[in-house]
Motif scaffolding. Sequence first.
Motif, mmCIF file in Angstrom:
data_model
loop_
_atom_site.group_PDB
_atom_site.id
_atom_site.type_symbol
_atom_site.label_atom_id
_atom_site.label_comp_id
_atom_site.label_asym_id
_atom_site.label_seq_id
_atom_site.Cartn_x
_atom_site.Cartn_y
_atom_site.Cartn_z
ATOM 1 N N ALA B 443 50.318 53.396 41.214
ATOM 2 C CA ALA B 443 50.250 54.776 40.929
ATOM 3 C C ALA B 443 51.051 55.064 39.764
ATOM 4 C CB ALA B 443 50.210 56.105 42.030
ATOM 5 N N GLU B 444 52.540 54.752 40.091
ATOM 6 C CA GLU B 444 53.386 54.859 39.032
ATOM 7 C C GLU B 444 53.114 54.215 37.665
ATOM 8 O OE1 GLU B 444 54.107 54.194 42.069
ATOM 9 O OE2 GLU B 444 54.788 56.077 42.825
ATOM 10 N N GLY B 445 52.469 53.119 37.862
ATOM 11 C CA GLY B 445 52.014 52.337 36.659
ATOM 12 C C GLY B 445 50.805 52.795 35.798
ATOM 13 N N ARG B 446 49.957 53.829 36.770
ATOM 14 C CA ARG B 446 49.044 54.269 35.869
ATOM 15 C C ARG B 446 49.502 55.653 35.205
ATOM 16 N NH1 ARG B 446 43.961 53.191 39.804
ATOM 17 N NH2 ARG B 446 44.710 51.079 40.525
ATOM 18 N N LEU B 447 50.326 56.222 36.008
ATOM 19 C CA LEU B 447 51.094 57.166 35.350
ATOM 20 C C LEU B 447 51.611 57.054 33.817
ATOM 21 C CD1 LEU B 447 51.965 60.421 35.548
ATOM 22 C CD2 LEU B 447 54.003 59.572 36.417
ATOM 23 N N TYR B 468 41.905 64.356 29.208
ATOM 24 C CA TYR B 468 41.612 64.260 30.606
ATOM 25 C C TYR B 468 41.878 62.857 31.086
ATOM 26 C CZ TYR B 468 38.658 68.433 29.846
ATOM 27 O OH TYR B 468 38.218 69.670 29.476
ATOM 28 N N ILE B 469 42.396 62.479 32.028
ATOM 29 C CA ILE B 469 42.843 61.334 32.631
ATOM 30 C C ILE B 469 42.135 60.846 33.621
ATOM 31 C CG2 ILE B 469 44.760 59.714 33.405
ATOM 32 C CD1 ILE B 469 45.333 60.355 30.543
ATOM 33 N N ASP B 470 41.664 59.497 33.521
ATOM 34 C CA ASP B 470 40.843 58.864 34.464
ATOM 35 C C ASP B 470 41.684 57.653 35.187
ATOM 36 O OD1 ASP B 470 37.276 57.563 34.500
ATOM 37 O OD2 ASP B 470 39.014 57.157 35.989
ATOM 38 N N ALA B 489 47.935 58.467 42.186
ATOM 39 C CA ALA B 489 48.029 58.517 40.574
ATOM 40 C C ALA B 489 47.319 59.744 40.058
ATOM 41 C CB ALA B 489 47.133 57.405 39.933
ATOM 42 N N VAL B 490 46.285 60.225 40.689
ATOM 43 C CA VAL B 490 45.496 61.423 40.249
ATOM 44 C C VAL B 490 46.611 62.614 40.561
ATOM 45 C CG1 VAL B 490 43.887 63.298 40.857
ATOM 46 C CG2 VAL B 490 42.948 60.781 40.657
ATOM 47 N N SER B 491 47.004 62.814 41.714
ATOM 48 C CA SER B 491 47.987 63.741 41.965
ATOM 49 C C SER B 491 49.255 63.945 40.919
ATOM 50 C CB SER B 491 48.803 63.727 43.276
ATOM 51 O OG SER B 491 47.618 63.798 44.224
ATOM 52 N N LEU B 492 49.935 62.577 40.789
ATOM 53 C CA LEU B 492 51.068 62.410 40.057
ATOM 54 C C LEU B 492 50.639 62.919 38.475
ATOM 55 C CD1 LEU B 492 52.521 58.820 40.811
ATOM 56 C CD2 LEU B 492 53.684 61.124 40.865
ATOM 57 N N VAL B 493 49.319 62.445 37.928
ATOM 58 C CA VAL B 493 49.065 62.678 36.620
ATOM 59 C C VAL B 493 49.113 64.413 36.590
ATOM 60 C CG1 VAL B 493 47.046 62.687 35.109
ATOM 61 C CG2 VAL B 493 48.089 60.478 36.008
ATOM 62 N N LYS B 494 48.182 64.835 37.522
ATOM 63 C CA LYS B 494 48.218 66.396 37.404
ATOM 64 C C LYS B 494 49.504 67.127 37.235
ATOM 65 C CE LYS B 494 44.945 68.948 38.150
ATOM 66 N NZ LYS B 494 43.875 69.973 38.205
ATOM 67 N N GLU B 495 50.478 66.745 38.247
ATOM 68 C CA GLU B 495 51.601 67.158 38.569
ATOM 69 C C GLU B 495 52.650 67.152 37.251
ATOM 70 O OE1 GLU B 495 55.398 66.854 41.492
ATOM 71 O OE2 GLU B 495 53.429 65.709 41.989
ATOM 72 N N LEU B 497 52.051 65.559 34.271
ATOM 73 C CA LEU B 497 51.587 65.473 32.791
ATOM 74 C C LEU B 497 50.674 66.990 32.544
ATOM 75 C CD1 LEU B 497 50.309 61.875 32.298
ATOM 76 C CD2 LEU B 497 52.568 62.793 31.899
ATOM 77 N N GLY B 498 50.420 67.495 33.739
ATOM 78 C CA GLY B 498 49.684 68.795 33.179
ATOM 79 C C GLY B 498 48.412 68.771 32.675
ATOM 80 N N VAL B 499 47.582 67.507 32.958
ATOM 81 C CA VAL B 499 46.310 67.357 32.365
ATOM 82 C C VAL B 499 45.252 67.435 33.404
ATOM 83 C CG1 VAL B 499 47.207 66.081 30.426
ATOM 84 C CG2 VAL B 499 46.644 64.857 32.573
ATOM 85 N N LYS B 500 44.044 67.658 32.899
ATOM 86 C CA LYS B 500 42.923 67.485 33.820
ATOM 87 C C LYS B 500 42.705 66.098 34.109
ATOM 88 C CE LYS B 500 42.314 72.072 33.829
ATOM 89 N NZ LYS B 500 42.458 72.795 34.787
ATOM 90 N N THR B 501 41.952 65.994 35.179
ATOM 91 C CA THR B 501 41.517 64.397 35.594
ATOM 92 C C THR B 501 40.151 64.352 35.807
ATOM 93 O OG1 THR B 501 41.755 65.192 37.921
ATOM 94 C CG2 THR B 501 43.723 64.262 36.986
ATOM 95 N N VAL B 502 39.821 63.213 35.888
ATOM 96 C CA VAL B 502 38.216 62.424 35.720
ATOM 97 C C VAL B 502 38.336 61.326 36.789
ATOM 98 C CG1 VAL B 502 36.191 61.719 34.498
ATOM 99 C CG2 VAL B 502 37.896 63.237 33.452
ATOM 100 N N LEU B 503 37.046 60.941 37.509
ATOM 101 C CA LEU B 503 37.055 60.010 38.185
ATOM 102 C C LEU B 503 35.334 59.625 38.166
ATOM 103 C CD1 LEU B 503 39.324 59.876 41.325
ATOM 104 C CD2 LEU B 503 39.582 58.431 39.333
ATOM 105 N N GLY B 504 35.267 58.347 38.020
ATOM 106 C CA GLY B 504 33.888 57.703 38.212
ATOM 107 C C GLY B 504 33.694 57.365 39.914
ATOM 108 N N VAL B 505 33.207 58.240 40.547
ATOM 109 C CA VAL B 505 33.395 58.221 42.090
ATOM 110 C C VAL B 505 32.366 57.218 42.514
ATOM 111 C CG1 VAL B 505 32.754 59.579 44.138
ATOM 112 C CG2 VAL B 505 33.778 60.727 42.258
ATOM 113 N N SER B 506 31.257 56.960 41.877
ATOM 114 C CA SER B 506 30.374 55.892 42.612
ATOM 115 C C SER B 506 30.715 54.530 42.658
ATOM 116 C CB SER B 506 28.859 55.886 41.960
ATOM 117 O OG SER B 506 28.556 57.216 41.946
#
Lengths: 233, 796
Positions: B443-447, B468-470, B489-495, B497-506
């Motif tokens: 996760a830290e790597g993705r951050l 927006y970060i995926d 990673a999603v939580s870290l990025v939000k916290e 970097l203060g940006v919105k997040t995206v994920l391709g769930v399927s």
Amino acid sequence: MRAVDAASLPISRKEMLRYLRHRGGPLTEEMEALLKSCEEELRAVARPRYCHRFFALERRGAALALTGSGVLLPGRQIAALLEGCDGCALLGATLGGEVDRLIRRAQVEQMARAVVLDALGTAAVEALCDLAGEEIRRAAAAEGKSCTWRFSPGYGDLPLDCQRDFLGLLDASRQIGLTLTPQLMMVPEKSVSAIIGVGAPSGKGPQRGCEGCALQKNCVYRREGLHCAEPLG
Amino acid sequence: MQNHWDEKSRYVLLDGAMGTVLQDAGLPLGGRPELLNLTQPDLIEGVHRRYIEAGAQVIYTNTFGANRKKLAGCGHGVEEVVAAAVGCARRAAAGRDCRVALDIGPIGELLEPSGSLPFEEAVDLFRQQARAGAAAGADLVVIETMTDLLEAKAAVLAVKEVCDLPVWVSMTFEKSGHTFTGVSIPAMALTLEGLGVQALGINCSLSPRDIYPLAKELASWTDLPLIVKANAGLPNLEEGRYDVSPSQYAADLAPFLELGVTLLGGCCGTTPAYIRQIAALVEGKTPPRRAVTRISAVCSPSRVVAVDRPRVIGERINPTGKKRFKAALAEGNWDYILAQGISQARAGADILDVNVGMPGIDEPASMEQAVKRLQAILDLPLQIDTTDPAALERGLRVYCGKPLVNSVNGERASLDRVLPLCKKYGAAVVGLTLDEGGIPPSAEGRLAVAERIVEAALALGIPREDIYIDCLVLTASAQQDGVMETLKAVSLVKEKLGVKTVLGVSNISFGLPARELVNRTFLAMALQRGLDLPILNPNAAAMMDTVRAYRVLANLDVGAAGFIASYGGERETAPQASAPAVEDAEAAVAEAICSGLGERARACTLTLLKNHPPLEIVNRFLIPALDRVGEAFERGNLFLPQLIQSAEAAGRAFDAVKGAIAAAGGGEGGGGQIVLATVKGDIHDIGKNIVKVILENYGFSVIDLGRDVPVGEVVRAAREHRVRLVGLSALMTTTLGSMEATIAALKAALPACRVMVGGAVLTPEYAQKIGADYYAKDAKQSADIAKKLFAEEERG
């Protein structure tokens, strides 16, 4: 410029059914439901608007002209229609672009709906023109004058080119968002431009009917010995 | 080099109407006021002077309609008129504290897809004006009285592409808060701010009082300097005056000062007297400071999607792994693709992903088509999804509104190629947390990758709320320990970097059984961790259910209003079509077609396929049923919508047959191919589309070229597909010439190809005159012609 409430626009069911080649007789329950839901949808998105302007008429050489402008009205039929008139009203009317989108979308989803919406749209814009015509008639009557029926560019021998002139004088694109393509097609599609004679019309002009119509050679009604002013069958 | 005048911390007076003043001076109606710059420059200069004397600090040149289209035929070119106009203004402004703004008004024709003016032609028209204005010495460019957001965009891009002058844009609204083409205030603000204008606002059509609520809304969406140029009320036709006086006008502008509107003037009906009153109003006053809360949002011209709660991005417009989609894309069968869009919209998608990347097609051209066509019928904002920068730019250019771009990633090449495009076109951007080293496992790597993407974007001036970060979803089956890392990673990025997040769930469930179960559980987990934009299939009810339930549980859908609206009533279940017994199926299928019951027709056909060969079903049951319907229509026992419903029902039956043939390994075979087109210059196509439906449902394969089709394209398609029959449609007398030219070209290039024509203004005589082989009076007759022709060919 007048905005008309789409919910209250009196759309003629008879007209609409005629455009759909309905020859009378009852409709199935399913068709009733289809017509009803299409009408609701159309009324929800239509933004009916019209604008009009009065002009005095004068002769310029062989043609009639609109006073205070460079615009001429060529052709026998408009001259016949306006005989006895000292003035006229130009009219532009539209249902707005959302109706076009609605019909486009329906063509992708369900063509039967698209066809009904298209017919409704045509009937609706005619109804809008009728309302505008009433306002024009009232204004004329206030001065002791009467009106002819409405005549549009492209009818008979009034060239389609006049559409550009009419909409220009009406400042239609700014007043009601009505524009023309280079081929003189109106956008939004469910729109009308017309001229109505004002004064003491002689009534000798082209009757409302086949003689003034560009479609007279190709008309589905005429083929059966009928008129579009009458129901088929 | 741009000059920076400060329009935020002081009031700046604009001028009033040119037209009104000229009409007062006796100018006749319907003429071109711009020509007065050449024929009566002193008159124009005089008007400018009077406004400057009244206090105007910016004057608009008399060039509102000075574009190539509107000036056509007047004997003077754009450069000449603009130079003269700027000259008049410059002379009036000489030695005064007054700037000259090149005034650009609407072209007068609507852009595609509503109208027929191509986007690039509009840009070119505006470029010509801007170039001329800059060369003649204008200080800035003001684009005004716009009602179409796409046209405004074309103008802004055009100006920026030829000069460095500041650009202001004001649009014209109705009282309802929308323009004639449905543009909303927030859509205007988001889009134009993204395109980098220096000021924006509202002009024309309405009085100050009617504009006030609109200006108030606008002020909450942008902190750019705001322009207001209202009309002096309504024209009183009797007196030839407008019904709001100068002093009333200024009094009505007073509340605007508190909103922070600083650029004030007047439009139709106003004169120098009005400007004098406004000058008195703002004398000695300082504008209040404005602060606007920045929000993450994307939009189409009429719909804004604020990412203030989870919003769904529909993923279905994507050829990957979809055979039918690929075929549709290759054939140019846009209806199929558009239908995907519509069904996702109905299922509740907020944004639609658009991906048309596939080998063997022209992706940039397809992306442009896809964006235009989708926007022509849907008001959902789009996410432009491509790895091809050329396709990205084509899509971004014609997109109306503020789009999302999917995607940029941490690779240097990607950052350098994609981010500048997003900046230029005002798009929000999705960044994928991968780089030259691949996808970081932790996760830290993705951050860390996300951080670099955010920094690069911010450095270019892309605001944080548009990033927006995926964090990338890997499959649970292959990388089970990666699932929690993605969520972390999603939580870290939000916290951080203060940006919105995206994920391709399927992606999560690829390779597992019960995919939907895995998908919706993962979705719930991700939402809880801070996922803002899930990319998923909105037609999967379980996924939409999860999103809606989450919105309630996270206290976003206040009072569960949205939830109850979706689930409170009885869920309508589509009636299941029952498959009739074999003995009944033969009669039942005909009846289903006659009644327009598609599902039932299909079910009956499936039954019949059990003991009839496919082609026998077509020839013995389907076509005769359609023929009977056609005859009933001719007799007047059915009317048009019923004919079409029957044709569509037959189409469902045909689909089932085609499916059986394909499954048995048979070729496409069948009814023969027909090219259909509405000719060049004509944009009516409903008649042609009805013919298409009827022909397809008789088993013919239709290559639909659309509307306004150039002669060359019809010939090319006919040649490429080696068709025997081409159908041409035209509605207007003005486009019959195109039809004649198209037929002539076809006959020259492909003598064996037959042509049938139809359309309201055609007659059998005229059809013959222009060289057509057949005249079809309606859709039914076109099918008769096609059947006869192909039967002859078979025999012959």
